[in-house]
Design a protein around this motif. Structure first.
Motif, short mmCIF file in Angstrom:
data_model
loop_
_atom_site.label_atom_id
_atom_site.label_comp_id
_atom_site.label_asym_id
_atom_site.label_seq_id
_atom_site.Cartn_x
_atom_site.Cartn_y
_atom_site.Cartn_z
N TYR A 192 0.81 -1.20 0.00
CA TYR A 192 0.00 0.00 0.00
C TYR A 192 0.85 1.26 0.00
CZ TYR A 192 1.23 -0.45 4.90
OH TYR A 192 1.93 -0.60 6.07
N PHE A 193 2.22 1.12 0.05
CA PHE A 193 3.08 2.32 0.11
C PHE A 193 3.26 2.90 -1.29
CE2 PHE A 193 7.26 4.48 0.11
CZ PHE A 193 6.98 5.46 1.04
N PHE A 194 2.87 4.17 -1.42
CA PHE A 194 3.00 4.84 -2.71
C PHE A 194 3.80 6.16 -2.59
CE2 PHE A 194 -0.79 2.26 -2.93
CZ PHE A 194 -0.64 1.60 -4.14
N GLY A 195 4.51 6.31 -1.50
CA GLY A 195 5.27 7.53 -1.27
C GLY A 195 6.62 7.51 -1.97
N THR A 196 7.49 8.43 -1.58
CA THR A 196 8.86 8.50 -2.11
C THR A 196 9.83 8.31 -0.96
OG1 THR A 196 8.99 10.90 -1.79
CG2 THR A 196 8.19 10.10 -3.94
N ALA A 197 11.07 8.00 -1.29
CA ALA A 197 12.12 7.79 -0.29
C ALA A 197 13.33 8.67 -0.61
CB ALA A 197 12.53 6.33 -0.22
N SER A 213 20.57 8.08 -0.03
CA SER A 213 21.91 8.59 0.31
C SER A 213 22.89 7.43 0.23
CB SER A 213 21.92 9.21 1.72
OG SER A 213 21.59 8.23 2.70
N ASP A 214 24.17 7.77 0.10
CA ASP A 214 25.18 6.71 0.11
C ASP A 214 26.41 7.20 0.87
OD1 ASP A 214 27.71 6.70 -2.21
OD2 ASP A 214 26.32 8.38 -2.12
N SER A 215 27.33 6.28 1.14
CA SER A 215 28.49 6.59 1.97
C SER A 215 29.37 7.68 1.37
CB SER A 215 29.33 5.32 2.19
OG SER A 215 28.54 4.29 2.72
N SER A 216 29.39 7.77 0.04
CA SER A 216 30.25 8.76 -0.62
C SER A 216 29.61 10.13 -0.70
CB SER A 216 30.62 8.29 -2.03
OG SER A 216 29.50 8.42 -2.91
N GLY A 217 28.30 10.19 -0.51
CA GLY A 217 27.59 11.46 -0.59
C GLY A 217 27.41 11.98 -2.00
N THR A 218 27.49 11.09 -3.00
CA THR A 218 27.42 11.54 -4.39
C THR A 218 26.28 10.91 -5.17
OG1 THR A 218 28.93 9.81 -5.18
CG2 THR A 218 29.93 11.90 -4.43
N ILE A 219 25.37 10.21 -4.51
CA ILE A 219 24.31 9.51 -5.24
C ILE A 219 23.33 10.50 -5.86
CG2 ILE A 219 22.79 9.25 -3.24
CD1 ILE A 219 22.10 6.44 -4.35
N GLN A 220 22.89 10.19 -7.05
CA GLN A 220 21.86 10.94 -7.76
C GLN A 220 20.90 9.97 -8.41
OE1 GLN A 220 21.19 14.19 -7.90
NE2 GLN A 220 22.92 14.71 -6.55
N PRO A 221 19.60 10.13 -8.34
CA PRO A 221 18.92 11.22 -7.64
C PRO A 221 18.92 10.99 -6.13
CG PRO A 221 17.30 9.71 -8.49
CD PRO A 221 18.63 9.21 -8.99
N GLU A 222 18.58 12.03 -5.38
CA GLU A 222 18.55 11.92 -3.93
C GLU A 222 17.16 11.58 -3.41
OE1 GLU A 222 20.10 15.65 -2.64
OE2 GLU A 222 22.18 15.03 -2.90
N VAL A 223 16.18 11.62 -4.31
CA VAL A 223 14.81 11.27 -3.94
C VAL A 223 14.23 10.39 -5.05
CG1 VAL A 223 12.49 12.11 -3.40
CG2 VAL A 223 14.49 13.42 -2.68
N THR A 224 13.58 9.30 -4.65
CA THR A 224 12.96 8.42 -5.64
C THR A 224 11.68 9.06 -6.18
OG1 THR A 224 11.51 7.27 -4.09
CG2 THR A 224 13.76 6.43 -4.32
N THR A 225 11.21 8.53 -7.28
CA THR A 225 9.83 8.82 -7.68
C THR A 225 8.92 7.96 -6.80
OG1 THR A 225 10.06 7.15 -9.41
CG2 THR A 225 10.45 9.44 -10.03
N SER A 226 7.63 8.03 -7.03
CA SER A 226 6.69 7.32 -6.16
C SER A 226 6.82 5.81 -6.30
CB SER A 226 5.25 7.74 -6.51
OG SER A 226 5.06 9.12 -6.25
#
Length: 266
Positions: free
Chosen positions: A3-8, A11-24
């Motif tokens: 039932y979860f339809f939100g976003t998350a 982040s990663d240990s290097s601090g360089t991950i992109q994107p920083e927010v998922t889509t739904s």
């Protein structure tokens, strides 16, 4: 949690991950692509409010070669080997550890010599070796592989030690009349040496003075006098280092007067 339809938040240990927010999320699942631009072992965290999940640790390797980075080079001496360190870099500034090719090395003076003469391939994106530059002056080294390149800082190459003297051309001179000469000190590679000593002067026709004053920046200019008429040369010596001028004529001085002696005939 279908039932979860939100976003998350990601982040990663290097601090360089992109994107920083998922889509739904869709029915509790999110699938997407991410990019991490810093090499090393890392893991990804997904966060929603106070809910958290962490991936397994995994390695991130360097991307393909984008450029070379040459370690800082300090002042060097002509003809003397010095150490050189070159790193292959990817577009994100990481070591391109997958690069195992070779690079062509050149410098501004076009006198760079690689030791050994055949370039050893990079290992894990790193090359360390020795080179020699034989022309003095300010220069920089460039490493090139196909269309990828990198240039070092500019640095100065000092002349090597005195190897020989060279005279500026000397024309016909008059006996016992002072004239100016120029002597230049050179190293073994044709650079003007940073010589500040003096030189002993000699000539088959006799010369004065027989010792120069100290050279200035490898050059001595001064006046000398030749004592006898004839074809001669001048030689400069400093220990075992020597140099001889071109041959030139020393002619008599101009006639000053004529003295007539009366005849004593009766």
């Amino acid at each position: 949690a279908t039932y979860f339809f939100g976003t998350a938040t990601l982040s990663d240990s290097s601090g360089t991950i992109q994107p920083e927010v998922t889509t739904s999320f869709i029915e509790g699942i999110w699938q997407g692509t991410v990019t991490i631009t810093k090499t090393g072992t890392t893991s990804i965290k997904a966060n929603y409010l106070d809910k958290l999940g962490t991936s397994n640790p995994f390695p991130v390797s360097g991307a393909p070669l984008a450029r070379f980075e040459i370690a800082t080079i300090t002042t060097q001496t002509a003809g003397i080997e010095f150490n050189l360190t070159i790193r292959a870099k990817d577009q994100f500034g990481n070591t391109a550890d997958g690069f195992t090719g070779t690079a062509t090395l050149t410098d501004i003076t076009n006198t760079l010599i690689l030791h050994p003469s055949s370039f050893i391939p990079f290992t894990n994106g790193l090359w360390q070796g020795t080179v020699t530059i034989t022309k003095s002056g300010t220069t920089a080294i460039t490493a090139t592989y196909q269309d990828r390149a990198g240039t070092s800082n500019q640095f100065y190459v000092s002349p090597a030690q005195l190897d020989y003297f060279k005279f500026a051309s000397i024309t016909t001179q008059i006996v016992a009349k002072p004239f100016q000469i120029t002597i230049t000190a050179y190293d073994g590679y044709g650079n003007v040496a940073d010589y500040t000593g003096s030189a002993q002067l000699s000539s088959p026709q006799g010369i004065y003075p027989q010792t120069t004053t100290p050279f200035l920046d490898g050059i001595w200019q001064g006046t000398v006098t030749i004592g006898n008429v004839g074809t001669t040369t001048i030689t400069a010596n400093a220990g075992t280092k020597t140099g001889t001028s071109n041959a030139f004529a020393v002619i008599p001085s101009e006639l000053a007067n004529i003295v007539i002696i009366p005849s004593m005939a009766t």
